[in-house]
Design an enzyme around this catalytic site. Structure first.
Site, mmCIF file in Angstrom:
data_model
loop_
_atom_site.group_PDB
_atom_site.id
_atom_site.type_symbol
_atom_site.label_atom_id
_atom_site.label_comp_id
_atom_site.label_asym_id
_atom_site.label_seq_id
_atom_site.Cartn_x
_atom_site.Cartn_y
_atom_site.Cartn_z
ATOM 1 N N GLY A 99 38.220 50.978 45.746
ATOM 2 C CA GLY A 99 38.543 52.164 44.952
ATOM 3 C C GLY A 99 37.822 52.081 43.609
ATOM 4 O O GLY A 99 37.287 51.025 43.244
ATOM 5 N N GLN B 49 38.889 51.855 40.714
ATOM 6 C CA GLN B 49 39.458 50.848 39.808
ATOM 7 C C GLN B 49 39.648 49.496 40.507
ATOM 8 O O GLN B 49 40.492 48.694 40.113
ATOM 9 C CB GLN B 49 40.787 51.339 39.222
ATOM 10 N N SER B 50 38.874 49.252 41.556
ATOM 11 C CA SER B 50 39.055 48.005 42.310
ATOM 12 C C SER B 50 38.748 46.766 41.454
ATOM 13 O O SER B 50 37.681 46.674 40.824
ATOM 14 C CB SER B 50 38.124 48.027 43.526
ATOM 15 N N ASN B 51 39.665 45.825 41.489
ATOM 16 C CA ASN B 51 39.454 44.553 40.783
ATOM 17 C C ASN B 51 38.451 43.685 41.530
ATOM 18 O O ASN B 51 37.653 42.973 40.920
ATOM 19 C CB ASN B 51 40.788 43.809 40.672
ATOM 20 N N VAL C 282 35.920 44.691 43.360
ATOM 21 C CA VAL C 282 34.572 45.206 43.146
ATOM 22 C C VAL C 282 34.052 44.762 41.775
ATOM 23 O O VAL C 282 32.904 44.321 41.636
ATOM 24 C CB VAL C 282 34.637 46.752 43.299
#
Ligand code: PLP
Length: 327
Positions: free
Chosen positions: A71, A73-75, A77
């Site tokens: 997503g 706001q993926s941590n 990524v």
């Protein structure tokens, strides 16, 4: 179990704090917190433990590009974007949704120089693996080696991150003389839970491993977790069969859906910040710890004795939602 080689990226072991001073404990339960948000900063939280294994495999295969997805706001990524910069590689990120004002993790992805490709939520849900393979093929055609990490690095290689974290907890409980009866953690793509559960079974410890789903109340997290464990056992050359009967996933705290946070959880994050100085995030750890504390109040028999909650990080995710706090 033969654990694959790994990079050493995380600050380990992460400390375990007693939360005795807070009003979360009950007469039949004490709450502890393992600060896996202290594994690092740019690569902090639970992601880095999985990346230690996955990136090692990618680098051993000669990867010049790390392709992954998540997503906006993926941590995970963001951690991959940071690792790529650290190792002078390139990160190619497939993000669900559409472009927006850079903030939180997405801002950091760009700051670390990642290439970002947005896809519709529909394509993300059903075609993300295929899309990443197409991207890899386009690099291969140009003579560039690229390595794909699945969502959350939750596969048979990333699995070892929390298998090893469980071993770290066993070592710490011997030193602390505090055996834990229950370990609680947020569940998204399932890799964190999978490693903990498998190690608990392999060592025959019989702790209760309780996952708090933060992703989708209709997801079959149990099936997903079993699949990751089977893959992990194959990677580790382990022929033992393990039982999946003791998987416990609580779905009651997902709320309206992934990334959608209720005002109760926002209030809980605010109250926790004020009373403890500990920062939770609205997407993962805020929901999960709210669930743990609510279940402690309800005297859920799974959460009795010494209960260890693993704080899995993700704090950058608070910034895009800062307007929801009344300060
Ligand atoms: C901060 C944080 N905690 C917990 C989780 C859940 O971990 P997993 O995806 O391994 O289930 C995630 C990812 O979804 C996360 O970013």
């Amino acid at each position: 179990m033969r654990k694959p080689d790994r990079l050493e990226l995380a600050n380990l072991p992460t400390p375990i704090w007693s939360l005795d001073g807070m009003d979360y404990c009950r007469e039949n339960a004490r709450l502890f917190m393992k600060r896996d948000d202290f594994t690092g900063f740019e690569m902090g939280g639970n992601k880095v433990r999985k990346l230690e294994y996955a990136l090692k495999q990618g680098m051993d295969q000669g990867a010049e590009v790390f392709i992954t997805c998540g997503g906006i706001q993926s941590n995970h990524v963001r951690a991959v974007a940071s690792a790529a910069a650290l190792f002078s590689r390139k990160a190619h990120l497939v993000l669900s949704g559409s472009d927006m004002q850079p903030d939180g993790n997405y801002f950091l992805d760009l700051l670390f120089g990642a290439s970002v490709q947005f896809v519709s939520e529909e394509d993300y849900k059903y075609r993300r693996q295929q899309l990443m393979e197409e991207i890899r093929a386009s690099y291969t055609r140009r003579g560039i080696q690229a390595y794909i990490l699945p969502e959350g690095a939750s596969n048979g290689i990333g699995f070892f991150g929390y298998y090893q974290a469980y071993e770290e907890i066993m070592m710490q409980e011997r030193l602390l003389r505090e055996p834990f009866d229950t370990i609680c953690v947020a569940v998204g793509s399932g890799g964190t839970y999978a490693g903990l559960y498998a190690a608990n079974e392999m060592y025959g410890c019989r702790k209760r491993i309780v996952g708090f789903n933060i992703y989708d109340k209709n997801a079959d997290a149990e099936m997903q977790i079993a699949g990751i464990i089977e893959e992990g056992l194959r990677v580790g050359g382990c022929r033992n069969r393990i039982s999946y009967d003791r998987i416990h996933i609580v779905y009651d705290y997902v709320g309206e859906g992934y990334g959608i946070t209720s005002s109760q959880v926002m209030d809980f994050i605010h109250k926790t910040a004020l009373q403890t100085g500990i920062l939770l995030d609205p997407v993962n750890t805020g929901k999960a710890l709210y669930g743990v504390v609510s279940e402690l109040y309800k005297r859920n028999p799974l959460l009795t004795g010494n209960v260890l909650y693993i704080h899995t990080g993700g704090q950058f995710g608070i910034f895009p939602q800062k307007n929801r706090f009344c300060l």
